[in-house]
Design a protein around this motif. Structure first.
Motif, PDB file in Angstrom:
ATOM      1  N   PHE A 146      -6.915 -27.908   3.284  1.00 46.52           N
ATOM      2  CA  PHE A 146      -7.642 -26.681   3.962  1.00 46.52           C
ATOM      3  C   PHE A 146      -8.989 -27.020   3.396  1.00 46.52           C
ATOM      4  O   PHE A 146      -9.087 -27.319   2.226  1.00 46.52           O
ATOM      5  CB  PHE A 146      -6.661 -25.460   3.601  1.00 46.52           C
ATOM      6  N   VAL A 147      -9.795 -26.242   3.866  1.00 42.33           N
ATOM      7  CA  VAL A 147     -11.199 -26.026   3.561  1.00 42.33           C
ATOM      8  C   VAL A 147     -11.540 -24.585   3.365  1.00 42.33           C
ATOM      9  O   VAL A 147     -10.862 -23.693   4.076  1.00 42.33           O
ATOM     10  CB  VAL A 147     -12.082 -26.780   4.530  1.00 42.33           C
ATOM     11  N   ILE A 148     -12.508 -24.093   2.762  1.00 42.16           N
ATOM     12  CA  ILE A 148     -12.941 -22.881   2.441  1.00 42.16           C
ATOM     13  C   ILE A 148     -14.083 -22.643   3.341  1.00 42.16           C
ATOM     14  O   ILE A 148     -15.132 -23.308   3.266  1.00 42.16           O
ATOM     15  CB  ILE A 148     -13.248 -22.321   1.013  1.00 42.16           C
ATOM     16  N   ARG A 149     -13.922 -21.572   4.479  1.00 44.99           N
ATOM     17  CA  ARG A 149     -15.122 -21.425   5.346  1.00 44.99           C
ATOM     18  C   ARG A 149     -15.626 -19.889   4.838  1.00 44.99           C
ATOM     19  O   ARG A 149     -14.828 -18.723   4.836  1.00 44.99           O
ATOM     20  CB  ARG A 149     -14.588 -21.243   6.682  1.00 44.99           C
ATOM     21  N   LYS A 150     -16.940 -19.784   4.897  1.00 46.07           N
ATOM     22  CA  LYS A 150     -17.383 -18.448   4.453  1.00 46.07           C
ATOM     23  C   LYS A 150     -18.365 -17.927   5.475  1.00 46.07           C
ATOM     24  O   LYS A 150     -19.180 -18.295   6.246  1.00 46.07           O
ATOM     25  CB  LYS A 150     -18.115 -18.662   3.130  1.00 46.07           C
ATOM     26  N   TYR A 151     -18.027 -16.496   5.522  1.00 37.10           N
ATOM     27  CA  TYR A 151     -19.005 -15.644   6.452  1.00 37.10           C
ATOM     28  C   TYR A 151     -19.432 -14.320   5.814  1.00 37.10           C
ATOM     29  O   TYR A 151     -18.939 -13.889   4.667  1.00 37.10           O
ATOM     30  CB  TYR A 151     -18.149 -15.092   7.517  1.00 37.10           C
ATOM     31  N   ARG A 152     -20.575 -13.780   6.390  1.00 35.65           N
ATOM     32  CA  ARG A 152     -21.062 -12.559   5.743  1.00 35.65           C
ATOM     33  C   ARG A 152     -21.197 -11.604   6.767  1.00 35.65           C
ATOM     34  O   ARG A 152     -21.694 -11.672   7.870  1.00 35.65           O
ATOM     35  CB  ARG A 152     -22.359 -12.835   5.327  1.00 35.65           C
ATOM     36  N   TYR A 153     -20.584 -10.487   6.628  1.00 40.79           N
ATOM     37  CA  TYR A 153     -20.457  -9.319   7.720  1.00 40.79           C
ATOM     38  C   TYR A 153     -21.514  -7.921   7.045  1.00 40.79           C
ATOM     39  O   TYR A 153     -21.016  -7.756   6.029  1.00 40.79           O
ATOM     40  CB  TYR A 153     -19.169  -8.826   7.984  1.00 40.79           C
ATOM     41  N   ARG A 154     -22.546  -7.495   7.613  1.00 42.63           N
ATOM     42  CA  ARG A 154     -23.007  -6.774   7.089  1.00 42.63           C
ATOM     43  C   ARG A 154     -23.089  -5.320   8.019  1.00 42.63           C
ATOM     44  O   ARG A 154     -23.133  -5.367   9.302  1.00 42.63           O
ATOM     45  CB  ARG A 154     -24.661  -6.863   7.080  1.00 42.63           C
ATOM     46  N   THR A 155     -22.855  -4.062   7.432  1.00 43.50           N
ATOM     47  CA  THR A 155     -22.898  -2.756   8.202  1.00 43.50           C
ATOM     48  C   THR A 155     -23.423  -1.806   7.102  1.00 43.50           C
ATOM     49  O   THR A 155     -23.172  -1.766   5.956  1.00 43.50           O
ATOM     50  CB  THR A 155     -21.487  -2.632   8.506  1.00 43.50           C
ATOM     51  N   GLY A 156     -24.269  -0.714   7.661  1.00 41.83           N
ATOM     52  CA  GLY A 156     -24.653   0.273   7.015  1.00 41.83           C
ATOM     53  C   GLY A 156     -23.626   1.305   6.800  1.00 41.83           C
ATOM     54  O   GLY A 156     -23.909   2.323   6.141  1.00 41.83           O
ATOM     55  N   LYS A 157     -22.274   1.186   7.177  1.00 41.88           N
ATOM     56  CA  LYS A 157     -21.243   2.248   6.979  1.00 41.88           C
ATOM     57  C   LYS A 157     -20.455   2.028   5.701  1.00 41.88           C
ATOM     58  O   LYS A 157     -19.963   2.990   5.117  1.00 41.88           O
ATOM     59  CB  LYS A 157     -20.153   2.114   8.397  1.00 41.88           C
ATOM     60  N   LEU A 158     -20.702   0.892   5.089  1.00 39.24           N
ATOM     61  CA  LEU A 158     -19.955   0.542   3.766  1.00 39.24           C
ATOM     62  C   LEU A 158     -20.390   1.289   2.814  1.00 39.24           C
ATOM     63  O   LEU A 158     -21.771   1.493   2.481  1.00 39.24           O
ATOM     64  CB  LEU A 158     -20.205  -0.964   3.387  1.00 39.24           C
ATOM     65  N   LYS A 159     -19.851   1.789   1.738  1.00 36.74           N
ATOM     66  CA  LYS A 159     -20.173   2.402   0.748  1.00 36.74           C
ATOM     67  C   LYS A 159     -20.324   1.568  -0.732  1.00 36.74           C
ATOM     68  O   LYS A 159     -21.010   1.897  -1.460  1.00 36.74           O
ATOM     69  CB  LYS A 159     -19.079   3.516   0.039  1.00 36.74           C
ATOM     70  N   LYS A 160     -19.528   0.332  -0.300  1.00 38.33           N
ATOM     71  CA  LYS A 160     -19.896  -0.687  -1.624  1.00 38.33           C
ATOM     72  C   LYS A 160     -19.560  -1.990  -0.977  1.00 38.33           C
ATOM     73  O   LYS A 160     -18.810  -2.336   0.153  1.00 38.33           O
ATOM     74  CB  LYS A 160     -19.071  -0.554  -2.602  1.00 38.33           C
ATOM     75  N   ASP A 161     -20.133  -2.913  -1.463  1.00 38.07           N
ATOM     76  CA  ASP A 161     -19.849  -4.575  -1.032  1.00 38.07           C
ATOM     77  C   ASP A 161     -18.221  -5.021  -1.423  1.00 38.07           C
ATOM     78  O   ASP A 161     -17.699  -4.249  -2.459  1.00 38.07           O
ATOM     79  CB  ASP A 161     -20.778  -5.481  -1.765  1.00 38.07           C
ATOM     80  N   GLY A 162     -17.677  -5.775  -0.802  1.00 35.45           N
ATOM     81  CA  GLY A 162     -16.456  -6.429  -1.224  1.00 35.45           C
ATOM     82  C   GLY A 162     -16.225  -7.803  -0.655  1.00 35.45           C
ATOM     83  O   GLY A 162     -17.104  -8.421   0.351  1.00 35.45           O
ATOM     84  N   LYS A 163     -15.358  -8.515  -1.187  1.00 38.24           N
ATOM     85  CA  LYS A 163     -15.068  -9.777  -0.857  1.00 38.24           C
ATOM     86  C   LYS A 163     -13.666  -9.792  -0.398  1.00 38.24           C
ATOM     87  O   LYS A 163     -12.819  -9.483  -1.009  1.00 38.24           O
ATOM     88  CB  LYS A 163     -15.279 -10.787  -1.965  1.00 38.24           C
ATOM     89  N   VAL A 164     -13.672 -10.487   0.873  1.00 36.89           N
ATOM     90  CA  VAL A 164     -12.279 -10.516   1.522  1.00 36.89           C
ATOM     91  C   VAL A 164     -11.633 -11.972   1.994  1.00 36.89           C
ATOM     92  O   VAL A 164     -12.609 -12.640   2.421  1.00 36.89           O
ATOM     93  CB  VAL A 164     -12.402  -9.584   2.945  1.00 36.89           C
ATOM     94  N   ILE A 165     -10.730 -12.117   1.698  1.00 37.75           N
ATOM     95  CA  ILE A 165      -9.995 -13.428   2.233  1.00 37.75           C
ATOM     96  C   ILE A 165      -9.034 -13.185   3.445  1.00 37.75           C
ATOM     97  O   ILE A 165      -8.450 -12.142   3.530  1.00 37.75           O
ATOM     98  CB  ILE A 165      -8.687 -13.630   1.032  1.00 37.75           C
ATOM     99  N   LEU A 166      -9.029 -13.861   4.550  1.00 31.86           N
ATOM    100  CA  LEU A 166      -8.476 -13.774   5.672  1.00 31.86           C
ATOM    101  C   LEU A 166      -7.442 -15.064   5.755  1.00 31.86           C
ATOM    102  O   LEU A 166      -7.903 -16.121   5.853  1.00 31.86           O
ATOM    103  CB  LEU A 166      -9.364 -14.123   6.903  1.00 31.86           C
ATOM    104  N   LEU A 167      -6.270 -15.020   5.994  1.00 28.70           N
ATOM    105  CA  LEU A 167      -5.259 -15.857   6.064  1.00 28.70           C
ATOM    106  C   LEU A 167      -4.549 -15.783   7.453  1.00 28.70           C
ATOM    107  O   LEU A 167      -4.368 -14.472   7.716  1.00 28.70           O
ATOM    108  CB  LEU A 167      -4.263 -15.806   5.041  1.00 28.70           C
ATOM    109  N   SER A 168      -3.886 -16.614   8.053  1.00 27.03           N
ATOM    110  CA  SER A 168      -3.381 -16.683   9.326  1.00 27.03           C
ATOM    111  C   SER A 168      -2.675 -17.910   9.453  1.00 27.03           C
ATOM    112  O   SER A 168      -3.182 -19.014   9.091  1.00 27.03           O
ATOM    113  CB  SER A 168      -4.404 -16.273  10.481  1.00 27.03           C
ATOM    114  N   ASP A 169      -1.802 -17.942  10.097  1.00 26.26           N
ATOM    115  CA  ASP A 169      -0.959 -18.985  10.846  1.00 26.26           C
ATOM    116  C   ASP A 169      -0.493 -20.063   9.902  1.00 26.26           C
ATOM    117  O   ASP A 169      -0.898 -21.283  10.077  1.00 26.26           O
ATOM    118  CB  ASP A 169      -1.913 -19.586  12.040  1.00 26.26           C
TER     119      ASP A 169
END
Length: 293
Positions: A36-59
């Protein structure tokens, strides 16, 4: 050299080329099915109160990267996420199937991180047909929840510290048909989840990415999906070759997609089932940086 000999030589060369190519693709498939490889994305929104780091797993489909999936667990520990989203199909719906591989992984992670689990079509199938699958689904759900995971089946959980609502969407089996994509209306999603709160960031765990336009119309800010396995084999420019719905070169095969104000991050999954094929398409451990804009 007479014509017959030339034709024979040409045929032998052709067969040799075919054999070499077949061998090459088999080697690539053996490698890509087991890494497996690690794939990184960045999602920006003004609604967030603080930043966070999320892992997505599937299948995952019961795939194990080392005993107890230690390679996957160690990679996640190094990333040290704030939370983990699971977009379904972590086990495969076989009547004599294994749930322990997926269960062990989710339980291990849930003891260390907040885990939010949405069903895929395989979990859904085992829930709907206990006459074939017995208590497989109930046992799995009970164990991961006992470990601390939140199993979201057409329900939501609010994370006030982030100003985020996480929804786990489970759609009907008719939306997983072969060869075609059914029409889905935003109203259908509303009957399952209600209306999203426009003042909070709505994160929708939706296993099947084919209905991204409907998810966007419903009001999802960020959609996380799986299901397509990257199209089994990936080709330059053309992308993924085949979807589980038996559609060639699916529109959504993996990566980041936009629809008006909505974003979808589609993971290419970690395992295989039925067709054990991954060519130029290794498993993916997806990392999403949630950022205040």
């Amino acid at each position: 050299m007479d014509s017959k000999n030339r034709k024979g030589r040409t045929l032998r060369i052709l067969l040799l080329v075919i054999a070499v190519l077949a061998g090459f693709f088999l080697v690539v498939m053996a490698i890509d099915c087991n890494r497996f490889v690690i794939r990184k994305y960045r999602y920006r929104t003004g609604k967030l109160k603080k930043d966070g780091k999320v892992i997505l797993l599937s299948d995952l489909h019961n795939k194990s990267f080392g005993k107890g999936n230690y390679k996957l667990v160690e990679a996640i520990r190094r990333i040290n996420p704030d939370l983990i989203l699971v977009a379904g199909d972590m086990y495969t719906s076989n009547s004599n199937g294994d749930i322990l591989t997926a269960q062990e992984l989710i339980c291990t992670l849930a003891r260390e991180y907040p885990v939010y689990y949405g069903n895929g079509n395989h979990e859904h199938k085992t829930r709907l047909f206990p006459e074939y699958f017995g208590t497989m689904y109930q046992e799995f759900s009970k164990k991961i929840e006992e470990a601390g995971a939140k199993h979201l089946v057409n329900e939501k959980i609010t994370l006030p510290e982030y100003n985020v609502d996480i929804y786990g969407l489970e759609i009907g089996r008719e939306y997983y048909g072969k060869f075609k994509t059914m029409q889905m209306e935003a109203e259908y999603i509303e009957t399952l989840l209600g209306k999203p709160d426009q003042n909070r960031t709505s994160v929708l765990i939706a296993h099947n990415p084919d209905y991204f336009e409907a998810y966007a119309r419903w009001g999802a800010d960020l959609v996380v999906s799986g299901h397509i396995h990257g199209g089994l084999m990936r080709l330059p420019v053309l992308g993924g070759v085949l979807s589980p719905a038996i559609k060639l070169f699916p529109k959504y095969d993996g990566g980041e997609f936009k629809e008006e104000s909505s974003t979808m991050i589609l993971g290419r999954g970690l395992g295989t089932h039925t067709l054990p094929i991954r060519i130029f398409n290794p498993g993916e451990l997806v990392v999403i940086e949630l950022c205040q804009s």
